[in-house]
Motif scaffolding. Structure first.
Motif, PDB file in Angstrom:
ATOM      1  N   UNK A 137       0.483  -1.613  -0.569  1.00 28.61           N
ATOM      2  CA  UNK A 137       0.188  -0.072   0.331  1.00 28.61           C
ATOM      3  C   UNK A 137       1.070   1.031  -0.073  1.00 28.61           C
ATOM      4  N   UNK A 138       2.324   1.180  -0.249  1.00 31.37           N
ATOM      5  CA  UNK A 138       2.949   2.375  -0.484  1.00 31.37           C
ATOM      6  C   UNK A 138       3.127   2.566  -1.854  1.00 31.37           C
ATOM      7  N   UNK A 139       3.141   4.100  -2.375  1.00 25.32           N
ATOM      8  CA  UNK A 139       2.794   3.955  -3.766  1.00 25.32           C
ATOM      9  C   UNK A 139       5.097   4.204  -3.504  1.00 25.32           C
ATOM     10  N   UNK A 140       5.431   4.461  -4.913  1.00 23.18           N
ATOM     11  CA  UNK A 140       6.687   4.400  -5.650  1.00 23.18           C
ATOM     12  C   UNK A 140       6.960   5.561  -5.033  1.00 23.18           C
ATOM     13  N   UNK A 141       8.724   5.853  -4.169  1.00 27.11           N
ATOM     14  CA  UNK A 141       8.660   7.300  -4.289  1.00 27.11           C
ATOM     15  C   UNK A 141       7.819   7.310  -2.508  1.00 27.11           C
ATOM     16  N   UNK A 142       8.038   6.713  -1.787  1.00 24.15           N
ATOM     17  CA  UNK A 142       7.255   6.792  -0.802  1.00 24.15           C
ATOM     18  C   UNK A 142       8.065   6.679   0.687  1.00 24.15           C
ATOM     19  N   UNK A 181      13.949  -0.467  -1.132  1.00 23.61           N
ATOM     20  CA  UNK A 181      13.899   0.674  -1.876  1.00 23.61           C
ATOM     21  C   UNK A 181      14.142  -0.845  -2.999  1.00 23.61           C
ATOM     22  N   UNK A 182      14.703  -1.537  -3.359  1.00 23.32           N
ATOM     23  CA  UNK A 182      15.297  -2.718  -4.125  1.00 23.32           C
ATOM     24  C   UNK A 182      13.501  -2.954  -4.748  1.00 23.32           C
ATOM     25  N   UNK A 183      12.491  -3.621  -4.301  1.00 22.10           N
ATOM     26  CA  UNK A 183      11.290  -3.787  -4.662  1.00 22.10           C
ATOM     27  C   UNK A 183      10.217  -3.156  -4.889  1.00 22.10           C
TER      28      UNK A 183
END
Ligand code: NAI
Length: 272
Positions: A137-142, A181-183
């Motif tokens: 449930x976190x957006x990329x860049x979160x 970070x990676x995924x």
């Protein structure tokens, strides 16, 4: 002053208890910067009722969750997803040592209390991140943040088993942060804050002495809860997208100062 740094961002803020709490100031600053969020705390803390005033002020919802209960965390994250879809930031601002609270010294800790304090203060950060991870449930860049203290690296005798809890918390930030970070393209950091007069802070024996000592050692003086809130805003904003796996000292320079002129003068043999 507001810069609109969190316009459109959604989050969850753990740990605002009263108006002294660091998380309280973070919520106020995040609101000023345009974020929307859910406020959460342990059900026992909600019974104090103070959080409702913050919720009203920041136009946010309060959802109770014991951060050591996966069941509570699941309900909380489901509610956040129902309200916001994906979210952008999480603040973990939770700490409690039963040994500190009950005045048990480090050399004679009660291990049941130690385990409880460790779960609340450190493992709960893993639990929160695991729930967010499983729910994706976190957006990329979160950005995910937890608050810590320099007793994780240096000896502060009265900090007791909280020192070990903070070392564990900081390690979880790095270990889980790698995978985030990676995924998922999400940052995970800890902010190591100056001593701050809050309920948790003032529970530490001799707090008055060491907050004054830190003030005299730090070239910029101690960072306040509001200063910390400003730093959290920056860490949730898009201006720090490549900062991850860090323990970020936010302490007026305390962590890199050996001694200050004021302290030297206090200990001069001919002082008095
Ligand atoms: P605080 O007492 O206002 O906040 C601690 C929060 O933890 C409270 O809201 C409390 O209800 C919550 N909590 C305790 N058990 C919980 C549980 N089972 N589930 C969910 N929440 C729970 O004090 P403060 O100082 O604002 O603490 C916030 C964070 O900042 C803590 O991690 C603390 O260790 C850290 N910190 C504080 C410093 C200080 O001198 N006050 C210095 C450096 C870090």
């Amino acid at each position: 002053m507001s810069y609109g740094l969190l316009k459109g961002k959604k989050g969850i803020i753990f740990g605002a208890l009263d108006s002294n709490s660091i998380a309280w100031k973070v919520a106020e600053r995040c609101h000023e910067e345009g974020a929307e969020f859910i406020l959460t705390n342990a059900p026992v803390a909600l019974r104090m009722g103070e959080l409702n005033a913050l919720a009203e002020k920041t136009n946010s919802e309060v959802i109770g969750a014991d951060a050591t209960s996966m069941e509570d965390l699941e309900k909380l994250f489901d509610a956040a997803i129902a309200k916001f879809g994906k979210i952008d930031f999480i603040l973990h601002s939770i700490g409690m040592s039963v040994n500190v609270r009950k005045g048990k010294p480090y050399t004679d800790v009660n291990y049941d209390w130690l385990t409880k304090g460790w779960d609340i203060s450190a493992v709960s950060f893993h639990r929160v991140m695991k729930m967010a991870w499983d729910k994706d449930c976190l957006n990329v860049g979160g950005s995910i943040l937890a608050l810590t203290y320099i007793a994780a690296q240096r000896v502060f005798p009265n900090y007791n088993d909280m020192a070990d809890n903070k070392a564990y918390l900081e390690s979880i930030a790095r270990s889980f942060g790698y995978f985030w970070g990676k995924e998922k393209g999400v940052r995970v950091n800890t902010i190591s804050q100056s001593p701050t007069p809050t309920t948790a802070g003032q529970g530490v024996k001799g707090f008055g002495g060491f907050i004054n000592y830190a003030e005299k050692i730090s070239p910029l003086g101690n960072a306040t809860a509001l200063d910390c809130a400003d730093y959290c805003v920056v860490m949730f904003s898009d201006l720090t997208r490549k900062v991850t796996l860090q323990n970020l000292f936010h302490d007026g320079g305390y962590s890199n100062t050996g001694v200050s002129q004021e302290v030297i003068e206090k200990f001069e043999p001919d002082a008095e």
